[in-house]
Every structure is written in structure tokens, then in C-alpha cells.
Design an enzyme around this catalytic site. Structure first.
Site, PDB file in Angstrom:
ATOM      1  N   ASP A 121      59.186 -11.907  20.149  1.00 51.09           N
ATOM      2  CA  ASP A 121      58.368 -11.559  17.940  1.00 51.09           C
ATOM      3  C   ASP A 121      57.737 -12.715  17.632  1.00 51.09           C
ATOM      4  O   ASP A 121      58.329 -13.263  17.549  1.00 51.09           O
ATOM      5  CB  ASP A 121      59.214 -10.570  17.780  1.00 51.09           C
ATOM      6  CG  ASP A 121      60.292 -11.093  16.924  1.00 51.09           C
ATOM      7  OD1 ASP A 121      60.823 -12.057  17.704  1.00 51.09           O
ATOM      8  OD2 ASP A 121      60.470 -10.392  15.788  1.00 51.09           O
ATOM      9  N   GLU A 133      64.065 -11.244  15.888  1.00 44.69           N
ATOM     10  CA  GLU A 133      64.117 -12.300  14.801  1.00 44.69           C
ATOM     11  C   GLU A 133      63.589 -11.622  13.125  1.00 44.69           C
ATOM     12  O   GLU A 133      63.954 -11.880  12.416  1.00 44.69           O
ATOM     13  CB  GLU A 133      63.530 -13.472  15.582  1.00 44.69           C
ATOM     14  CG  GLU A 133      64.381 -14.344  14.749  1.00 44.69           C
ATOM     15  CD  GLU A 133      64.019 -15.000  13.723  1.00 44.69           C
ATOM     16  OE1 GLU A 133      64.767 -15.808  12.834  1.00 44.69           O
ATOM     17  OE2 GLU A 133      62.972 -15.303  13.768  1.00 44.69           O
TER      18      GLU A 133
HETATM   19 ZN    ZN Z   1      61.087 -18.469  14.646  1.00 41.08          ZN
END
Ligand code: ZN
Length: 390
Positions: free
Chosen positions: A80, A145
Site C-alpha cells: 500500500d 502498513e
Molecule cells: Zn513504508
């Protein structure tokens, strides 16, 4: 091992650049993976990995393992990216993956599709040349994340623990480098905890203070003591803990009204000398010592992560030697920066380091990565794998 020749490096650079471009062209803003992980899983399958998607809520995670024996070496990262910000401010569209000179532009180029691409191509070459390597090699990828990070790496680690799958070594491809590739390897991170403190008072007319109770006045001494406190002295691997007030809010806007409440937000980045519990307790003690009784305030704490540290050992040694071999660079072990998903993996007892591209442009407009660095990074990862799994 000597530094790779230009001829040896060229196909590694091209291969890693091409994969990084493919990833950037998928606009995988948290937590939408946009097919990044299935594409990588297909490649890993070809290299003999058993791929296990572990979707949790709206987060895609991928666990891919090659081999059944220990030690288990994990390459970890996220697919992501953060939002682009103002599109018109970008020199090249953020999902076009334009290469100009030695620079590849795009959202996620450095954080961390470059690292992911380099880890994949490194593993592909390593498994081809050493199909019978010792131990096991695995990938742990998540699409959350940069977001809340609740259904991502944390959940995968939970599942692995539940079935006794123990990670021995973990290399996280986050952009750790500062000036040149490999100059910084992170072997720990500070912890992060913060709170919203609401101090209660009684609203009233400023001309009649005896009929009111001013929460700003009540809180001033305590805030001053919190801000000035020496929380610890840090240690060999961590700087001293810091306390910062980020937001403070009180008052109606009128000049003749004593406010009913004061709201303060603050954050501490802390060393391994402290725990969240110890910080929370000391905060309560300071508030009490400055005259705030438990009835006077409410405090809501958030934990972003406990600090973690991998003491210099086999994995840090391998990384330092590999960087010297491939890049000719001397490395500093460091615990700076924000938190990372390492905070979920390190508590399992794994040795964990973070090594990746230069971080000067991460989360910025015109994020970019050096194409040459991508190749060198991939060669460095491969060199680390050789040191740890042969
Ligand atoms: Zn990162």
C-alpha cells in the site's frame, strides 16, 4: 565478494526497475492492494513458494513460504501507499511510473514498492542459483502498513504464532537509507504513545472568577512539568525519550468567558528504557503532584507501538558486510524514524532489521527512487540471503 561489475548489475537493475514500475502503476492507496499481491504471488509460485493469501477485513495480506525447515528468514513489506496529495503538483503523474535519467518517479517508489521489487527479484535469483538453500525463505506482505495497521502484519503474525510458525530473521525493505544507499540500517525503533487529556472546569464570566473554575489555570503547571520532564536518558541504542504537545484547545472565542474544558493532545517517542505502562503511570503522578486530582481530568491513551531492538548479531553483521560488498558503503545501525510494522514482528523474538532505498522523498510530491539503487539493493538482499541461508 567483490562489488558486482556493471555487466552483472545491468539485468538486475532492469528486472527490478520493471517490477517496481508494474507495482507503481497499480494505485494501491491503503488498504486497496489493486492486485499487487496476486501478481507477486504468481512470481513467487514460479520460484517454488507456497502462497497463502490472508485477507483480513478489507486488508490483503500474503504469506508465501519456501521450505519447511528452520531457520525461517522472512522478507517483509507493504504494497500500500499513502495518498498522492495535489495531483497537479506532481512533475509526472504519480501512477505513471515515469523514468527520467536514473530516477523512477511515482507514489510508493521509495516507500516501499522499490524495496518490495528488490526483495522479489533477489529471492528469484537466490532460489534459482541455490534451490536447496538451508532453512526456509518467506515473504510477509500487507496492504495496510500506512493506515490503521490493525488487520495487516499484526494479524499475520498472530496466525503464524497460533500455528507455531516461528520467524528467526526478518528483513524489512522500508526506506532506511539517508544520503546514499545502505548508509543506514535500522535495528530497532522507538515506541510511540500519546493521549488526549481533558481538564474539566466550570464555565463562567471572567469578571466573576469565584463562580467559575478555570481549567486552563488548573492545567498550566502540570503541562509545564510534563513538557520539561526528563523521562529517561536513553541508552546505547536510543536517544532520550521526548514529550511533545501537538494540540491544545480551550475557550469559546469570547474574551469574557472562562472555558469549561481544556483539551490537550501530546505524544511521546520513547526508548527501550520505558514502557507505555511506566509512561502512563508517571504522567498520572506528575498531574497529581501539580494539583490535578483524578476528578479534575480524563485521559485517553493511544499506543502506536512499544519500542523494539535487535542487538547486533548474525543478521546485522550480514547486512553490514553485504552493503560493504555490493555498495562499498559503511553502515550505521540506527533506531530513528517513526514506527514500522517491525513493531509487530520483533516481539516474537525474531532478529529484525530494516534496509531499503533513500527516504528523502517518501510521502512527498514527486516521490522517486534511483534505478541504479534498486539494482544494488536487490544485489545486497541476495548477498544477505547467501550469508544467512547457505
Ligand atoms: Zn513504508
Amino acid at each position: 565478494m567483490p562489488e558486482p561489475t556493471e555487466q552483472e548489475l545491468r539485468p538486475i537493475v532492469q528486472n527490478t526497475r520493471d517490477l517496481c514500475r508494474e507495482l507503481i502503476k497499480r494505485p494501491s492507496v491503503t488498504p486497496d492492494d489493486q492486485g499487487c499481491q496476486p501478481m507477486l504471488a504468481e512470481r513467487l509460485q514460479t520460484s517454488g513458494f507456497t502462497c497463502e493469501p490472508m485477507r483480513c477485513g478489507d486488508v490483503d495480506n500474503l504469506w508465501a513460504r519456501r521450505g519447511a525447515e528452520g531457520p525461517l528468514f522472512v522478507l517483509a513489506g507493504h504494497t500500500d501507499v499513502v495518498p498522492t496529495g495535489d495531483l497537479s503538483a506532481w512533475t509526472h503523474p504519480p501512477f505513471d511510473a515515469v523514468v527520467e535519467g536514473d530516477l523512477l518517479y511515482g507514489r510508493g517508489a521509495a516507500d516501499m514498492k522499490g524495496g518490495v521489487a528488490a526483495m522479489i527479484t533477489a529471492a528469484e535469483r537466490f532460489c534459482k542459483v541455490h534451490p536447496d538453500h538451508r532453512g526456509s525463505l518467506a515473504f510477509l506482505l500487507t496492504s495496510d502498513e500506512e493506515g490503521p495497521a490493525v488487520d495487516g502484519t499484526a494479524k499475520v503474525v498472530e496466525r503464524l504464532s497460533a500455528r507455531d510458525e516461528h520467524i528467526d530473521y526478518c528483513l524489512l525493505g522500508e526506506p532506511s537509507s539517508a544520503q546514499v544507499l545502505g548508509d543506514t540500517v535500522r535495528h530497532g525503533r522507538r515506541g510511540s504513545t500519546g493521549a488526549t487529556l481533558t481538564v474539566h472546569g466550570t464555565q463562567g464570566h471572567v469578571a466573576y472568577p469565584h463562580l467559575a473554575d478555570n481549567p486552563v489555570h488548573k492545567a498550566l503547571a502540570a503541562l509545564n512539568t510534563l513538557a520539561g520532564a526528563q523521562w529517561d536518558n536513553g541508552n546505547e541504542h536510543f536517544p532520550a525519550t521526548t514529550f511533545q504537545i501537538s494540540n491544545i484547545k480551550a475557550g469559546t472565542g469570547a474574551t469574557n468567558v472562562i472555558p469549561a474544558t481544556l483539551e490537550v493532545q501530546f505524544n511521546l517517542r520513547f526508548s527501550t528504557e520505558l514502557t507505555t505502562r511506566a509512561i502512563w503511570q508517571r504522567t498520572d503522578e506528575i498531574l497529581a503532584s501539580e494539583g490535578l486530582q483524578p476528578d479534575d481530568y480524563t485521559i485517553n491513551w493511544q499506543v502506536s507501538g512499544e519500542p523494539f531492538l535487535t542487538e547486533p548479531a548474525a543478521l546485522t553483521d550480514a547486512a553490514i558486510a553485504a552493503i560493504k560488498d555490493i555498495c562499498g558503503t559503511d553502515t550505521t545501525l540506527d533506531t530513528g524514524g517513526g514506527t514500522s510494522d517491525g513493531r509487530f514482528i520483533a516481539p516474537t523474538g525474531a532478529q529484525l532489521i530494516e534496509l531499503g532505498p533513500c527516504n528523502a522523498t517518501i510521502h512527498q510530491i514527486d516521490e522517486c527512487v534511483s534505478v541504479t539503487d534498486l539494482g544494488l539493493l536487490s544485489a545486497t538482499y541476495e548477498n544477505i540471503l547467501s550469508r544467512m541461508l547457505l
